[in-house]
Design a protein around this motif. Structure first.
Motif, PDB file in Angstrom:
ATOM      1  N   ASP A  25      62.855  38.463 -21.824  1.00 58.47           N
ATOM      2  CA  ASP A  25      61.600  38.005 -22.529  1.00 58.47           C
ATOM      3  C   ASP A  25      61.769  36.667 -22.751  1.00 58.47           C
ATOM      4  O   ASP A  25      60.849  35.817 -22.873  1.00 58.47           O
ATOM      5  CB  ASP A  25      61.877  38.536 -23.847  1.00 58.47           C
ATOM      6  N   VAL A  26      63.038  35.946 -22.836  1.00 63.16           N
ATOM      7  CA  VAL A  26      63.130  34.651 -23.199  1.00 63.16           C
ATOM      8  C   VAL A  26      64.397  34.016 -22.133  1.00 63.16           C
ATOM      9  O   VAL A  26      65.259  34.620 -22.166  1.00 63.16           O
ATOM     10  CB  VAL A  26      63.441  34.189 -24.642  1.00 63.16           C
ATOM     11  N   ALA A  27      63.920  32.965 -21.627  1.00 69.44           N
ATOM     12  CA  ALA A  27      64.893  32.310 -20.732  1.00 69.44           C
ATOM     13  C   ALA A  27      65.149  30.944 -21.756  1.00 69.44           C
ATOM     14  O   ALA A  27      64.272  29.970 -22.019  1.00 69.44           O
ATOM     15  CB  ALA A  27      64.296  31.743 -19.332  1.00 69.44           C
ATOM     16  N   ILE A  28      66.641  30.440 -21.765  1.00 72.01           N
ATOM     17  CA  ILE A  28      66.929  29.469 -22.503  1.00 72.01           C
ATOM     18  C   ILE A  28      67.596  28.603 -21.472  1.00 72.01           C
ATOM     19  O   ILE A  28      68.830  28.920 -20.848  1.00 72.01           O
ATOM     20  CB  ILE A  28      67.750  29.925 -23.735  1.00 72.01           C
ATOM     21  N   GLY A  35      71.138  26.407 -27.859  1.00 65.62           N
ATOM     22  CA  GLY A  35      70.794  27.582 -26.978  1.00 65.62           C
ATOM     23  C   GLY A  35      71.185  28.898 -27.631  1.00 65.62           C
ATOM     24  O   GLY A  35      70.739  29.843 -27.252  1.00 65.62           O
ATOM     25  N   LEU A  36      72.758  28.728 -27.336  1.00 65.93           N
ATOM     26  CA  LEU A  36      73.511  29.953 -27.703  1.00 65.93           C
ATOM     27  C   LEU A  36      73.063  30.446 -29.261  1.00 65.93           C
ATOM     28  O   LEU A  36      73.139  31.825 -29.371  1.00 65.93           O
ATOM     29  CB  LEU A  36      74.920  29.829 -27.681  1.00 65.93           C
ATOM     30  N   THR A  37      72.720  29.469 -30.191  1.00 69.51           N
ATOM     31  CA  THR A  37      72.430  30.204 -31.457  1.00 69.51           C
ATOM     32  C   THR A  37      70.991  30.935 -31.356  1.00 69.51           C
ATOM     33  O   THR A  37      70.749  31.940 -31.880  1.00 69.51           O
ATOM     34  CB  THR A  37      72.089  29.104 -32.407  1.00 69.51           C
ATOM     35  N   VAL A  51      70.338  32.948 -20.476  1.00 67.07           N
ATOM     36  CA  VAL A  51      70.894  31.446 -20.738  1.00 67.07           C
ATOM     37  C   VAL A  51      71.247  30.950 -19.254  1.00 67.07           C
ATOM     38  O   VAL A  51      72.178  31.449 -18.832  1.00 67.07           O
ATOM     39  CB  VAL A  51      71.955  31.377 -21.831  1.00 67.07           C
ATOM     40  N   LEU A  52      70.626  29.778 -19.122  1.00 65.44           N
ATOM     41  CA  LEU A  52      70.923  29.215 -17.732  1.00 65.44           C
ATOM     42  C   LEU A  52      71.404  27.605 -18.297  1.00 65.44           C
ATOM     43  O   LEU A  52      71.031  27.039 -19.069  1.00 65.44           O
ATOM     44  CB  LEU A  52      69.851  29.032 -17.051  1.00 65.44           C
ATOM     45  N   VAL A 221      59.937  30.139 -22.697  1.00 63.24           N
ATOM     46  CA  VAL A 221      61.132  29.221 -22.068  1.00 63.24           C
ATOM     47  C   VAL A 221      61.609  28.535 -23.389  1.00 63.24           C
ATOM     48  O   VAL A 221      60.610  27.850 -23.935  1.00 63.24           O
ATOM     49  CB  VAL A 221      60.573  28.449 -20.904  1.00 63.24           C
ATOM     50  N   VAL A 222      62.827  28.109 -23.503  1.00 61.13           N
ATOM     51  CA  VAL A 222      63.469  27.226 -24.447  1.00 61.13           C
ATOM     52  C   VAL A 222      64.238  26.323 -23.708  1.00 61.13           C
ATOM     53  O   VAL A 222      65.040  26.329 -23.144  1.00 61.13           O
ATOM     54  CB  VAL A 222      64.015  28.074 -25.465  1.00 61.13           C
ATOM     55  N   TYR A 223      63.865  25.008 -23.960  1.00 63.01           N
ATOM     56  CA  TYR A 223      64.728  23.742 -23.612  1.00 63.01           C
ATOM     57  C   TYR A 223      65.643  23.309 -24.562  1.00 63.01           C
ATOM     58  O   TYR A 223      65.224  22.555 -25.623  1.00 63.01           O
ATOM     59  CB  TYR A 223      64.071  22.611 -22.919  1.00 63.01           C
TER      60      TYR A 223
END
Ligand code: FES
Length: 505
Positions: A25-28, A35-37, A51-52, A221-223
């Motif tokens: 669903d979501v790639a961080i 990112g971890l929060t 998480v990448l 996508v989250v940066y």
């Protein structure tokens, strides 16, 4: 290269990099505190998450912070009220309180041993002239409903003329917290892949994140990469600074546990980290724009001289020293929200000296945005916000003009003296009209690569302290081999074949 207290006292997990395609669903992108929060909260909400990180988990600035948790922002209340209004100032402080409370709850709920503790914070006047400023900060804090006070009693022995004190702030061991969080996330099915470089994100529904080991497809996508990637407008709104920290061993109980910082520019900051049988006093400061200090060792010398004078005849031992990078936002507030015009992308950056606090808050608010919950302060932290005040506009224009200015100023040595280059030294010279960055690593091996930053083309500078090539324009940093360590650059410095003798004399 320096090693922080946090890195020296934790082991890095040996988790595999991505080696297959994946759909979530979501790639961080970015496995630091923001990112971890965000991953933690999204997983709790039932989302599948990956998480990448191009490096190890919690190995970037989450490992080089001093991990002071405070709702007192780098931007003083008087500035926030003047540039915005009292409501914005209160929102910024409330964000910090929300983040500290959240960390405390996660520590308790997950049973994480990370030395979290509540401590008071002191913002102290280091000159007589600064007293009226500090008193005004106290008045504003009280008017906003916070239990601040003016005090002459300080926890540390700096020259001071009184301070704002605010109770119930916090401190912790950032890597113990984040590595424990990451372990729990993996146990609950969150895919965490270190050493997985996202070379490109193709917008769409879903988005496609390309990495050397496979493609991740994701609805969102989250940066959380500290410095934003692929958003140069946002890059121009933050300024990168290096900051320096020393950790001194003192007898237990020498000072009471507290956070403190002064009114100088750049300011000095203090906290402690109690150990078995002794206390560590962490003292930081001596900030400068990244890539603009030819002799970073001198920053530590000045910091140690400052500590020596402050500590007087108390005995201490230098145990650790490290540097980190801070991103100062143009108008004093972090950027948390949608990533420009990209429909399904989100970003957080510009946490200034409040990285752990605003990083946590960013993870919380980005989760709300992804889940389409109402976010009351969304406009205040919106990365595309308008209405910047005069000081911020000046900041922006300077930042945009700087690359040209720097490239014109640079005068590299025309002939390299590779024989004289010692391990840990770096030098820039010209070869066939190209600027070349050449350095010897700690083993004596010579590395040569293009000196032109792969972000927007400024010329990198050698950082002899960390053995890195640092870009003075927007803060990208590269390993001696040219590999990207910090963005906004995406790509490594290109390798160069030397046409001059490499042998040492
Ligand atoms: Fe922007 Fe190097 S970081 S040009």
């Amino acid at each position: 290269m320096t090693v922080s207290l946090w890195a020296a006292t934790t082991a890095t997990p040996d988790w595999p990099r991505l080696d297959r395609d994946l759909a979530v669903d979501v790639a961080i992108v970015g496995a630091g505190i923001a990112g971890l929060t965000c991953a933690y909260l999204l997983q709790q909400a039932g989302k599948t998450v990956a998480v990448l990180d191009r490096r190890d988990v919690a190995s970037g600035m989450s490992s080089r912070t001093t991990a002071m948790l405070t709702q007192i922002c780098d931007a003083p209340l008087s500035k926030l009220v003047k540039d915005f209004d009292a409501e914005v100032a209160k929102t910024a402080w409330e964000a910090g309180k929300t983040a500290i409370d959240f960390i405390e709850q996660v520590v308790a709920r997950e049973g994480i041993a990370c030395d979290f503790r509540r401590v008071p914070a002191y913002h102290y006047a280091s000159t007589v002239e600064a007293v009226s400023f500090v008193r005004e900060e106290v008045r504003l804090a009280l008017s906003l409903g916070y239990p601040a006070a003016f005090t002459d009693a300080l926890p540390y022995p700096q020259a001071s003329f009184g301070a704002l004190i605010l109770p119930e702030q916090g401190q912790f061991h950032p890597r113990r917290y984040l590595l424990a969080l990451a372990e729990r996330l993996r146990a609950r099915g969150v895919a965490i892949f270190p050493h997985t470089d996202v070379s490109r994100v193709r917008a769409g529904e879903p988005c496609r994140l390309e990495t050397p080991g496979g493609t991740v497809t994701a609805e969102r996508v989250v940066y959380t990469t500290h410095h934003p990637l692929d958003n140069n407008l946002l890059v121009s709104k933050v300024a990168a600074y290096q900051t320096y920290v020393i950790a001194l061993k003192v007898a237990p109980g020498t000072f009471s546990q507290a956070l403190a910082w002064d009114t100088e520019d750049p300011y000095h900051y203090w906290r402690q980290a109690p150990q078995d049988g002794y206390d560590l006093v962490l003292i930081g400061g001596e900030d400068h724009r990244t890539g603009q200090e030819a002799e970073p060792e001198r920053r530590f010398e000045r910091l140690e001289a400052y500590a020596r004078e402050a500590l007087g005849d108390r005995s201490y031992e230098l145990m650790y020293r490290w540097s980190g990078q801070i991103l100062d936002p143009a108008d004093g507030l972090p950027f948390i929200g949608r990533n420009g015009a990209a429909k399904n992308e989100f970003v957080a950056t510009g946490f200034a000296g409040n990285g752990m606090t605003f990083g946590t808050y960013a993870g919380m608010r980005l989760t709300d945005l992804i889940l389409e919950r109402e976010v009351p302060a969304a406009n205040i932290f919106n990365p595309d916000r308008f209405g910047l005040k005069a000081g911020a506009v000046t900041f922006l224009s300077e930042n945009l003009a700087y690359p040209t200015h720097l490239v014109e100023r640079l005068k590299p040595e025309p002939q390299p003296d590779l024989a004289a280059l010692s391990p840990g030294d770096g030098q820039i010279f010209e070869q066939d009209g190209q600027k070349v960055a050449v350095a010897r690593d700690a083993t004596g091996a010579l590395h040569a690569c293009s000196a032109v930053c792969t972000h927007l083309g400024c010329v990198v500078h050698w950082n002899s302290l960390e053995a890195t090539w640092d870009c003075p324009c927007h803060g990208s940093r590269f390993a001696v081999s040219g590999e990207v360590l910090d963005g906004p650059a995406r790509h490594a410095l290109a390798p160069v074949s030397l046409k001059v003798p490499e042998e040492r004399g």
